[in-house]
Motif scaffolding. Structure first.
Motif, mmCIF file in Angstrom:
data_model
loop_
_atom_site.group_PDB
_atom_site.id
_atom_site.type_symbol
_atom_site.label_atom_id
_atom_site.label_comp_id
_atom_site.label_asym_id
_atom_site.label_seq_id
_atom_site.Cartn_x
_atom_site.Cartn_y
_atom_site.Cartn_z
ATOM 1 N N GLN A 11 0.994 -1.497 0.589
ATOM 2 C CA GLN A 11 -0.006 0.149 -0.162
ATOM 3 C C GLN A 11 1.035 1.161 0.181
ATOM 4 O O GLN A 11 2.038 1.631 0.414
ATOM 5 C CB GLN A 11 -0.920 -0.648 1.394
ATOM 6 N N GLN A 12 0.794 2.566 -0.452
ATOM 7 C CA GLN A 12 1.276 3.300 -0.782
ATOM 8 C C GLN A 12 1.148 4.094 1.079
ATOM 9 O O GLN A 12 -0.342 4.104 2.082
ATOM 10 C CB GLN A 12 0.355 4.503 -1.750
ATOM 11 N N PRO A 13 2.372 4.794 1.341
ATOM 12 C CA PRO A 13 2.845 4.750 2.560
ATOM 13 C C PRO A 13 1.366 6.683 2.829
ATOM 14 O O PRO A 13 1.181 7.780 1.594
ATOM 15 C CB PRO A 13 3.785 4.974 2.833
ATOM 16 N N VAL A 14 1.215 6.247 3.695
ATOM 17 C CA VAL A 14 -0.129 7.776 4.814
ATOM 18 C C VAL A 14 0.299 7.841 6.168
ATOM 19 O O VAL A 14 0.691 7.459 6.308
ATOM 20 C CB VAL A 14 -1.592 7.302 4.736
ATOM 21 N N ALA A 15 0.747 9.893 5.136
ATOM 22 C CA ALA A 15 1.242 10.575 6.424
ATOM 23 C C ALA A 15 0.005 10.970 7.186
ATOM 24 O O ALA A 15 -0.745 11.756 6.914
ATOM 25 C CB ALA A 15 2.231 11.295 6.418
ATOM 26 N N VAL A 16 1.029 10.982 9.272
ATOM 27 C CA VAL A 16 0.142 11.362 10.029
ATOM 28 C C VAL A 16 0.548 12.777 9.837
ATOM 29 O O VAL A 16 1.526 12.863 10.137
ATOM 30 C CB VAL A 16 -0.065 10.416 11.419
ATOM 31 N N ILE A 17 -0.249 13.581 9.235
ATOM 32 C CA ILE A 17 -0.084 14.836 9.885
ATOM 33 C C ILE A 17 -0.549 16.139 10.901
ATOM 34 O O ILE A 17 -0.351 17.504 11.047
ATOM 35 C CB ILE A 17 0.073 16.144 8.718
ATOM 36 N N LEU A 256 -4.958 12.825 8.458
ATOM 37 C CA LEU A 256 -3.841 11.860 6.830
ATOM 38 C C LEU A 256 -4.438 12.525 5.434
ATOM 39 O O LEU A 256 -4.796 12.531 5.276
ATOM 40 C CB LEU A 256 -4.737 10.924 7.009
ATOM 41 N N LYS A 257 -2.577 12.478 5.228
ATOM 42 C CA LYS A 257 -2.747 12.483 3.371
ATOM 43 C C LYS A 257 -1.450 11.766 3.648
ATOM 44 O O LYS A 257 -0.372 10.974 3.985
ATOM 45 C CB LYS A 257 -2.082 14.313 3.368
ATOM 46 N N LEU A 258 -1.771 11.523 2.380
ATOM 47 C CA LEU A 258 -0.707 10.596 1.300
ATOM 48 C C LEU A 258 0.830 11.103 0.997
ATOM 49 O O LEU A 258 0.875 12.364 1.621
ATOM 50 C CB LEU A 258 -0.472 10.213 -0.574
ATOM 51 N N LEU A 259 1.752 10.138 1.653
ATOM 52 C CA LEU A 259 3.002 10.819 2.102
ATOM 53 C C LEU A 259 3.843 11.918 1.229
ATOM 54 O O LEU A 259 3.916 12.695 1.488
ATOM 55 C CB LEU A 259 3.912 9.610 2.906
ATOM 56 N N ASP A 260 3.686 10.933 0.068
ATOM 57 C CA ASP A 260 4.337 12.339 -1.162
ATOM 58 C C ASP A 260 3.583 13.637 -0.931
ATOM 59 O O ASP A 260 4.161 14.327 -1.712
ATOM 60 C CB ASP A 260 4.155 11.284 -2.892
ATOM 61 N N ARG A 270 4.197 13.376 11.259
ATOM 62 C CA ARG A 270 3.938 13.095 13.075
ATOM 63 C C ARG A 270 5.128 11.467 12.998
ATOM 64 O O ARG A 270 5.484 11.209 13.625
ATOM 65 C CB ARG A 270 3.600 13.151 13.409
ATOM 66 N N ALA A 271 4.171 10.741 11.503
ATOM 67 C CA ALA A 271 4.329 9.100 11.082
ATOM 68 C C ALA A 271 4.415 8.478 10.577
ATOM 69 O O ALA A 271 3.263 9.536 9.329
ATOM 70 C CB ALA A 271 3.470 8.476 12.231
ATOM 71 N N VAL A 272 3.971 7.723 10.016
ATOM 72 C CA VAL A 272 4.140 7.537 8.828
ATOM 73 C C VAL A 272 3.302 6.088 8.643
ATOM 74 O O VAL A 272 3.601 5.132 9.316
ATOM 75 C CB VAL A 272 5.260 7.342 7.582
ATOM 76 N N LEU A 273 1.547 6.448 8.266
ATOM 77 C CA LEU A 273 1.345 4.632 7.636
ATOM 78 C C LEU A 273 1.499 3.639 6.890
ATOM 79 O O LEU A 273 0.901 4.165 5.625
ATOM 80 C CB LEU A 273 -0.437 4.928 8.412
#
Length: 615
Positions: A11-17, A256-260, A270-273
């Protein structure tokens, strides 16, 4: 025939922002970390003002109409709500379930923590996924009689879909809006669905979380009779004396937002899901409500497969960890999965936030997720409380698991730390999330060699009183021991101007250093402001992102060097606040907007402004 094979791509990584929360003893992630770090048990006495406890507290748990429990995890002042901030009238506010009200404020705090101004979100494909189980407030209104029920009561308390829908309406969010009820796994399932929505392209940003309040006696009675509540009011995860959980309250929301995309937008990561999975026990257990090693183990393996992570590389897991007999089942599943490919002598740390704040039920998973993000940020794992004698129902020698009983550092592996968050529920739902630490900030803080060029700090509030309260917060933030000393001044000013929603009351302060700005704020608060360094204005149209004339109407010539253009009168000609910041400024956390709440609760009449003793 349906194949039992399972295959899923990485899965695409998701950022906790961003994160916002309210749990017993802690309002906001920073207070929660202090509570966890210091090993605080935030559980307390039953709140007698919520409902009558005279017939609930009894040493005989089998007595009819009694509950052998007088401790729990409670939020203070759940009747309070800033209705004016959300443009809600007092009669409607009194009918709205406090779970919806606390969600509104917690979600706003999460958006501010993420640096997401409302002007940029309104009308956007932003999703909302919220976990909620109970409707105690609706039951309280029913007890008052059907004559008092109206549409506000129906939408405010009866319809749980409004837990998410009210957030979407308040912030004008146009993406999916879903209230999730998978019982105790609800908020983690909400996070999983939010990630799927982002990965599928149906939303560009997502709010996900859960809420739980204890506003009625019936759950107490049922759970006490079932023998699942701890008689001493303490959650003892993995301990020999574990004898039940403790009901608790709380709310948590992550942004949450897609990491890229988050990296491209300059968000704080803050972290990456990395991945997640949801499953169900099916019939792999002796009864409907029994836990299943098979069900939990399967969901865990699916999650690590989707994350592209070997289970043996996991350094920490935040367990569901209720402090009941199901701990042994969960630990067995974790041990079996996490032992795969794990080097000898490298145990995985496993803990439970419930030992600090109790079981927040529909919000339990989001509490565990926020705790895990904080652990990754601080590279530490706080103690799990009340773990004195490891349970003999767990094969500790055969499982690569250790429950930390004191604050300890996360292991240094020469790579970002990997963690898991596990959830389960009475419905048979199992959910597991896989996270990693964010990458190091590429922009290291470098204290300036000396006073630099003047910077303009600008911030707003919905009222003059709120503006003064925010000025106090910024003064403490900029003070010698304040949180703002960790960040460069241009970044602070950029974040305050460009990454916050703009309201009608505004303050602008000029200074060349943290100390200079703090002094100017103190002068403003004491009524001694130097009008060459401080300007204030009120009643500016909400959302207006320009420094219109009234803002700098006081000695504007002193500010001219900071402005790109001025009118013949020396007043700013529609200069955007963002133009006054460093163009390469990065987002850093700055103080949150203050609330100005009133008390809203049920009374015998249609309007309500009273203490919560009437429920």
């Amino acid at each position: 025939m349906v194949s039992t094979a399972h295959a899923v791509g990485r899965q695409q990584p998701v950022a906790v922002i961003g994160m916002g929360c309210a749990f017993p003893g802690a309002r906001g992630p920073e207070q929660l970390w202090e509570l966890l770090r210091d090993g605080v048990d935030a559980l307390g006495e039953q709140r007698k003002e919520r409902f009558s406890t005279d017939t609930l507290n009894d040493s005989d748990a089998d007595g009819r109409g009694t509950a052998a429990r007088d401790r729990g995890g409670f939020l203070d002042r759940v009747d309070e709500f800033d209705a004016d901030f959300f443009e809600i009238g007092p009669d409607e506010a009194a009918r709205i379930d406090p779970q919806q009200r606390i969600l509104l404020m917690t979600a706003w705090e999460a958006l501010e923590d993420a640096g997401q101004p409302l002007e940029g979100l309104a009308g956007s494909r932003t999703a909302v996924f919220v976990g909620q189980m109970h409707a105690d407030y609706w039951e309280a209104q029913l007890r008052q009689g059907t004559d008092t029920l109206d549409l506000d009561a129906f939408t405010g308390s009866h319809q749980r879909s409004l837990a998410s829908g009210r957030l979407s309406y308040a912030f004008d969010l146009r993406g999916p809006s879903v209230t999730v009820d998978t019982a105790q796994a609800s908020s983690l399932v909400a996070v999983h669905l939010a990630c799927q929505s982002l990965r599928g392209g149906e939303s560009a940003l997502a709010l996900a979380g859960g809420v739980n309040l204890i506003l009625g006696p019936h759950q107490e009675l049922m759970l006490s009779r079932a023998g699942v509540l701890a008689p001493d009011g303490r959650c003892k995860f993995g301990d020999e004396d574990a004898d039940g959980f403790v009901r608790s309250e709380g709310a948590g929301v992550v942004v949450l937002k897609l990491l890229d995309r988050a990296l491209a937008d300059g968000d704080r990561i803050r972290a990456v899901l990395l991945g997640s999975a949801v499953g169900n026990d099916g019939r792999s257990k002796p009864g409907l409500t029994a836990p299943s090693v098979t069900g939990q183990r399967t969901a865990m393996r699916w999650a690590y497969e989707s994350a592209g992570v070997l289970p043996g590389e996991v350094d920490y897991v935040e367990a569901h960890g209720t402090g009941t007999g199901i701990d042994a089942v969960e630990l067995a599943a974790l041990g079996e999965v996490l032992s795969e490919g794990r080097p000898s002598g490298r145990p995985c740390l496993v803990g439970s936030v419930k030992t600090n704040i109790g079981h927040t039920e529909a919000a339990a998973g989001i509490a565990g997720l926020i705790k895990t993000v904080l652990c990754l940020e601080h590279s530490q794992v706080p103690p799990s409380l009340h773990h004195r004698r490891p349970s003999t129902r767990v094969d500790w020698n055969g499982l690569p698991l250790v429950v930390p009983v004191r604050l300890q550092p996360l292991p240094e592996r020469g790579r970002p730390t990997v963690a898991g968050v596990n959830g389960q529920s009475i419905s048979g739902a199992n959910v597991h999330l896989v996270l990693r630490q964010s990458d190091p900030d590429p922009i290291a803080y470098r204290p300036p060699a000396g006073p630099g060029r003047p910077q303009l700090l600008t911030f707003t509030a919905r009222s003059p009183q709120g503006l003064d309260e925010l000025a106090v917060a910024y003064q403490a933030y900029l003070a010698p021991h304040g949180a703002g000393r960790a960040f460069e001044l241009p970044d602070i000013c950029h974040s305050a101007a460009a990454r916050r929603t703009h309201h009608g009351s505004r303050l602008a302060v000029m200074g060349e250093s943290h100390d200079a700005l703090a002094r100017s704020l103190q002068d403003y608060l004491s009524g001694r402001a130097d009008d060459a360094k401080v300007a204030v204005a009120h009643d500016i149209p909400a959302g207006e992102r320009h420094l219109v004339a009234p803002v700098l109407s006081v000695r504007p010539s002193a500010w001219a060097g900071l402005l790109h253009s001025v009118t013949p009168d020396g007043l700013p000609a529609g200069v955007s606040w963002t133009q006054l910041c460093e163009p390469t400024g990065r987002y850093v956390p700055v103080p949150l907007s203050p609330w100005q709440p009133g008390s809203f609760w049920l009374t015998a009449g249609p309007a309500a402004r009273s203490c919560p003793g009437s429920v």
